[in-house]
Design a protein around this motif. Structure first.
Motif, PDB file in Angstrom:
ATOM      1  N   GLN A  17       0.627  -1.424   0.114  1.00  0.00           N
ATOM      2  CA  GLN A  17      -0.050   0.171  -0.117  1.00  0.00           C
ATOM      3  C   GLN A  17       0.953   1.369  -0.194  1.00  0.00           C
ATOM      4  O   GLN A  17       0.579   2.250  -0.785  1.00  0.00           O
ATOM      5  CB  GLN A  17      -1.111  -0.054   1.179  1.00  0.00           C
ATOM      6  CG  GLN A  17      -1.847   1.242   1.228  1.00  0.00           C
ATOM      7  CD  GLN A  17      -2.956   1.239   2.264  1.00  0.00           C
ATOM      8  OE1 GLN A  17      -2.937   0.235   3.114  1.00  0.00           O
ATOM      9  NE2 GLN A  17      -3.807   2.226   2.407  1.00  0.00           N
ATOM     10  N   GLU A  18       1.967   1.122   0.856  1.00  0.00           N
ATOM     11  CA  GLU A  18       2.597   2.539   0.949  1.00  0.00           C
ATOM     12  C   GLU A  18       3.970   2.191   1.060  1.00  0.00           C
ATOM     13  O   GLU A  18       4.513   1.140   1.880  1.00  0.00           O
ATOM     14  CB  GLU A  18       2.404   3.281   2.103  1.00  0.00           C
ATOM     15  CG  GLU A  18       1.015   3.813   2.153  1.00  0.00           C
ATOM     16  CD  GLU A  18       0.706   5.027   1.256  1.00  0.00           C
ATOM     17  OE1 GLU A  18       1.701   5.710   0.762  1.00  0.00           O
ATOM     18  OE2 GLU A  18      -0.284   5.417   1.102  1.00  0.00           O
ATOM     19  N   VAL A  19       5.111   2.919   0.587  1.00  0.00           N
ATOM     20  CA  VAL A  19       6.617   2.877   0.639  1.00  0.00           C
ATOM     21  C   VAL A  19       7.251   4.205   0.988  1.00  0.00           C
ATOM     22  O   VAL A  19       6.933   5.175   0.365  1.00  0.00           O
ATOM     23  CB  VAL A  19       7.062   1.965  -0.286  1.00  0.00           C
ATOM     24  CG1 VAL A  19       8.618   1.677   0.235  1.00  0.00           C
ATOM     25  CG2 VAL A  19       6.627   0.563  -0.645  1.00  0.00           C
ATOM     26  N   HIS A  20       7.920   4.333   2.211  1.00  0.00           N
ATOM     27  CA  HIS A  20       8.512   5.664   2.334  1.00  0.00           C
ATOM     28  C   HIS A  20       9.858   5.517   2.741  1.00  0.00           C
ATOM     29  O   HIS A  20      10.151   4.479   3.350  1.00  0.00           O
ATOM     30  CB  HIS A  20       7.805   6.251   3.637  1.00  0.00           C
ATOM     31  CG  HIS A  20       6.104   6.408   3.409  1.00  0.00           C
ATOM     32  ND1 HIS A  20       5.736   7.341   2.623  1.00  0.00           N
ATOM     33  CD2 HIS A  20       5.158   5.754   3.767  1.00  0.00           C
ATOM     34  CE1 HIS A  20       4.231   7.312   2.704  1.00  0.00           C
ATOM     35  NE2 HIS A  20       4.104   6.112   3.381  1.00  0.00           N
ATOM     36  N   GLY A  21      10.700   6.402   2.592  1.00  0.00           N
ATOM     37  CA  GLY A  21      12.046   6.751   3.071  1.00  0.00           C
ATOM     38  C   GLY A  21      11.917   7.031   4.417  1.00  0.00           C
ATOM     39  O   GLY A  21      10.712   7.414   4.888  1.00  0.00           O
ATOM     40  N   ARG A  22      13.135   7.045   5.258  1.00  0.00           N
ATOM     41  CA  ARG A  22      13.058   6.898   6.827  1.00  0.00           C
ATOM     42  C   ARG A  22      12.477   8.273   7.202  1.00  0.00           C
ATOM     43  O   ARG A  22      11.693   8.429   8.051  1.00  0.00           O
ATOM     44  CB  ARG A  22      14.500   6.763   7.355  1.00  0.00           C
ATOM     45  CG  ARG A  22      14.607   7.010   8.950  1.00  0.00           C
ATOM     46  CD  ARG A  22      15.661   7.285   9.302  1.00  0.00           C
ATOM     47  NE  ARG A  22      16.433   5.983   9.480  1.00  0.00           N
ATOM     48  CZ  ARG A  22      17.595   5.492   8.859  1.00  0.00           C
ATOM     49  NH1 ARG A  22      18.057   6.184   7.818  1.00  0.00           N
ATOM     50  NH2 ARG A  22      17.778   4.140   8.902  1.00  0.00           N
ATOM     51  N   GLU A  23      12.902   9.410   6.555  1.00  0.00           N
ATOM     52  CA  GLU A  23      12.466  10.574   7.043  1.00  0.00           C
ATOM     53  C   GLU A  23      10.918  10.914   6.760  1.00  0.00           C
ATOM     54  O   GLU A  23      10.403  11.526   7.582  1.00  0.00           O
ATOM     55  CB  GLU A  23      13.357  11.868   6.094  1.00  0.00           C
ATOM     56  CG  GLU A  23      14.897  11.811   6.520  1.00  0.00           C
ATOM     57  CD  GLU A  23      15.474  10.636   5.949  1.00  0.00           C
ATOM     58  OE1 GLU A  23      16.719  10.270   6.242  1.00  0.00           O
ATOM     59  OE2 GLU A  23      14.921  10.098   4.974  1.00  0.00           O
ATOM     60  N   GLU A  24      10.431  10.645   5.615  1.00  0.00           N
ATOM     61  CA  GLU A  24       9.104  10.608   5.161  1.00  0.00           C
ATOM     62  C   GLU A  24       8.315   9.856   6.248  1.00  0.00           C
ATOM     63  O   GLU A  24       7.079  10.285   6.533  1.00  0.00           O
ATOM     64  CB  GLU A  24       8.974  10.261   3.826  1.00  0.00           C
ATOM     65  CG  GLU A  24       7.389  10.619   3.368  1.00  0.00           C
ATOM     66  CD  GLU A  24       7.034  10.149   1.976  1.00  0.00           C
ATOM     67  OE1 GLU A  24       6.251  10.160   1.345  1.00  0.00           O
ATOM     68  OE2 GLU A  24       8.032   9.207   1.435  1.00  0.00           O
ATOM     69  N   ALA A  25       8.463   8.625   6.470  1.00  0.00           N
ATOM     70  CA  ALA A  25       7.698   7.731   7.251  1.00  0.00           C
ATOM     71  C   ALA A  25       7.666   8.413   8.778  1.00  0.00           C
ATOM     72  O   ALA A  25       6.673   8.286   9.322  1.00  0.00           O
ATOM     73  CB  ALA A  25       8.516   6.439   7.581  1.00  0.00           C
ATOM     74  N   ALA A  26       8.934   8.957   9.022  1.00  0.00           N
ATOM     75  CA  ALA A  26       8.831   9.536  10.593  1.00  0.00           C
ATOM     76  C   ALA A  26       8.015  10.521  10.829  1.00  0.00           C
ATOM     77  O   ALA A  26       7.256  10.884  11.565  1.00  0.00           O
ATOM     78  CB  ALA A  26      10.203   9.887  10.901  1.00  0.00           C
ATOM     79  N   GLU A  27       8.018  11.505   9.628  1.00  0.00           N
ATOM     80  CA  GLU A  27       7.213  12.548   9.597  1.00  0.00           C
ATOM     81  C   GLU A  27       5.905  12.358   9.379  1.00  0.00           C
ATOM     82  O   GLU A  27       4.596  12.894  10.018  1.00  0.00           O
ATOM     83  CB  GLU A  27       7.567  13.375   8.441  1.00  0.00           C
ATOM     84  CG  GLU A  27       6.733  14.746   8.217  1.00  0.00           C
ATOM     85  CD  GLU A  27       6.372  15.689   9.551  1.00  0.00           C
ATOM     86  OE1 GLU A  27       5.359  16.522   9.522  1.00  0.00           O
ATOM     87  OE2 GLU A  27       7.167  15.921  10.164  1.00  0.00           O
ATOM     88  N   ARG A  28       5.554  11.309   8.569  1.00  0.00           N
ATOM     89  CA  ARG A  28       4.029  11.128   8.121  1.00  0.00           C
ATOM     90  C   ARG A  28       3.383  10.217   9.419  1.00  0.00           C
ATOM     91  O   ARG A  28       1.993  10.547   9.520  1.00  0.00           O
ATOM     92  CB  ARG A  28       3.884  10.188   7.071  1.00  0.00           C
ATOM     93  CG  ARG A  28       2.470   9.775   6.432  1.00  0.00           C
ATOM     94  CD  ARG A  28       2.585   9.140   5.134  1.00  0.00           C
ATOM     95  NE  ARG A  28       1.324   8.843   4.546  1.00  0.00           N
ATOM     96  CZ  ARG A  28       0.679   9.587   3.669  1.00  0.00           C
ATOM     97  NH1 ARG A  28       1.196  10.774   3.337  1.00  0.00           N
ATOM     98  NH2 ARG A  28      -0.472   9.491   3.445  1.00  0.00           N
ATOM     99  N   TYR A  29       4.114   9.161  10.138  1.00  0.00           N
ATOM    100  CA  TYR A  29       3.513   8.497  10.891  1.00  0.00           C
ATOM    101  C   TYR A  29       3.798   8.792  12.188  1.00  0.00           C
ATOM    102  O   TYR A  29       3.650   7.952  13.232  1.00  0.00           O
ATOM    103  CB  TYR A  29       3.654   7.089  10.436  1.00  0.00           C
ATOM    104  CG  TYR A  29       3.270   6.763   9.179  1.00  0.00           C
ATOM    105  CD1 TYR A  29       1.765   6.652   8.744  1.00  0.00           C
ATOM    106  CD2 TYR A  29       3.981   6.388   8.269  1.00  0.00           C
ATOM    107  CE1 TYR A  29       1.242   6.510   7.792  1.00  0.00           C
ATOM    108  CE2 TYR A  29       3.511   6.163   6.917  1.00  0.00           C
ATOM    109  CZ  TYR A  29       2.272   5.974   6.549  1.00  0.00           C
ATOM    110  OH  TYR A  29       1.896   5.904   5.417  1.00  0.00           O
TER     111      TYR A  29
END
Length: 450
Positions: A343-355
């Motif tokens: 469903q979703e794939v994110h780099g570390r920084e994006e994942a930390a910010e989004r979730y």
């Protein structure tokens, strides 16, 4: 009862005028209680929601797993604040994969510890022992100091914190009370049973009946939810018991909140066969790795992993990927996104910010599966011999929706935090604030108008 307020982690909590009990129903998507009420198995909750009670749509924190969400409820904040990013992580300081059960991973104090220091009588009962040290920090065990220094200090007063799993080992010195089996009047339950949840509930009621408590947290296990869908007889049996004990706590004068740490989804196709993406195998394919020697530095962490893998085989829907040196992250992210079931794939920084995750405790890439799909490392790593029912599991956005039910009718709060996906006005980690501060504000407002 002490009057006034206490503050912790930037939030202010009102001292409750009567007992407050938060029950975390592990793995409880809203359909569980909806189906149970429709079947007439939750008469107390049905009556509450017809009268003085409230139900709000709610979300859990990410990842949708036990440890991060129980600690989110306990601290009033998502993992970016408290630091618990999974049940299982790669500890970069030790260079090892470890269970995230120890209080050393906590970055802030808990509401329980702060309430205890403020003079409240605090009781925490967990089904699984893996949560006991995290939730008991600053309560019966040493925990983060309340001044935010990060030093571990013994609480000046003691509360109660024990698990149903190891209730036979509870002592006054370590847990705030001993002889728990005799006190509750029930035998030690099996860790793989609905009895584990019922023991935690029965213990909470027994404590409230005999000695009382100002603030109580009861955390259950998702053994039934991993094996049985909403509306099944086994699920309805469990929810009937939850209804009975919650109703008894309400009879004793408690404000009762029912919420969950995460939801639950079937991870199978139409024939009941598990849908699994083996992430480490996929990353090897994407990077062209054919020999183990070329994979040095590649690591996939499944944060659902815990000591209780019989009912899910460590297959969840959230994975953290540490790439080997020289791997190109952007192209790996794009290739993972193209896999059916992702469903979703994110780099570390994006994942930390989004979730709202702690960036230093997740991998280079975070992968989230769709609701009907599970994520694994590689096939040989998983022991699925204990699975005796079609796979149901959790971890990502498909398990985001949870119940938030309270036997009071406070005004619906504004959006307290950024939602993930469809809007929700509240999160499970707002439970203690709602049951204390929001309820108190409503009571004060009502008193002023009468």
């Amino acid at each position: 009862m002490t009057s006034g307020t206490f503050s912790v982690n930037g939030r202010t909590y009102s001292m409750p005028r009567g007992p407050v009990v938060v029950i975390c129903i592990d793995g409880s998507e809203p359909d569980y209680h909806i189906e149970a009420m429709a079947a007439g198995r939750m008469p107390w909750l049905s009556k509450v929601l017809e009268g003085e009670g409230t139900s709000w749509p709610a979300h859990c924190a990410m990842p949708a797993l036990t440890n991060p969400n129980n600690v989110s409820i306990a601290t009033g904040h998502p993992p970016a604040v408290h630091g618990i990013s999974g049940n299982y992580i790669f500890d970069t300081e030790l260079g090892e994969e470890v269970l995230m059960n120890d209080k050393r991973f906590l970055r802030v104090p808990t509401v329980f510890g702060a309430a205890n220091e403020a003079g409240l009588d605090v009781v925490v009962v967990t089904a699984k022992d893996k949560l006991r040290r995290l939730l008991g920090a600053g309560l019966v065990e040493e925990g983060p100091s309340l001044d935010g220094s990060g030093e571990f200090v013994a609480p000046s007063r003691r509360g109660i914190c024990f698990s149903a799993e190891k209730a036979d080992r509870a002592t006054v010195e370590d847990n705030g009370m001993g002889d728990v089996l005799e006190f509750v009047g029930r035998p030690l339950p099996s860790v793989y049973s609905a009895d584990l949840s019922e023991f935690a509930l029965a213990a909470g009621v027994r404590i409230m009946e005999t000695r009382g408590a100002d603030l109580m947290y009861l955390s259950l296990t998702d053994y039934i939810q991993h094996k049985h869908a909403p509306g099944t007889e086994a699920a309805n049996d469990l929810y009937e018991k939850i209804d009975h004990y919650a109703g008894r706590l309400a009879e004793l004068g408690a404000t009762v909140v029912l919420t969950a740490d995460h939801g639950m989804s079937a991870k199978t196709d139409g024939t009941g066969v598990a849908r699994v993406i083996y992430v480490e195998e996929e990353v090897r394919r994407i990077l062209g790795i054919t020999e183990d020697a070329e994979a040095e530095g590649l690591r996939v962490i499944l944060p659902i992993t815990d000591p209780y893998t019989v009912h899910h085989g460590a297959l969840g829907s959230f994975a953290s990927v540490y790439l080997p040196p020289g791997a190109v992250r952007t192209s790996t992210v794009e290739a993972l996104r193209a896999i059916e079931g992702v469903q979703e794939v994110h780099g570390r920084e994006e994942a930390a910010e989004r979730y709202a995750l702690p960036a230093d405790r997740i991998g280079d890439i975070v992968v989230l599966a769709e609701a009907c799909t599970a994520l694994g490392r590689f096939a040989a790593w998983h022991d699925l011999s204990g699975l005796d029912a079609p796979l149901r599991s959790h971890g990502a956005l498909g398990e985001l929706r949870i119940p938030f039910l309270i036997n009071r009718r406070p005004a619906r709060p504004e959006l307290l935090d950024k939602p993930f996906g469809a809007p929700a006005r509240i999160h499970n980690y707002d439970a203690l604030w709602v049951a204390t501060t929001l309820v108190a504000e409503q009571e004060n407002a009502s008193a002023r108008t009468t």
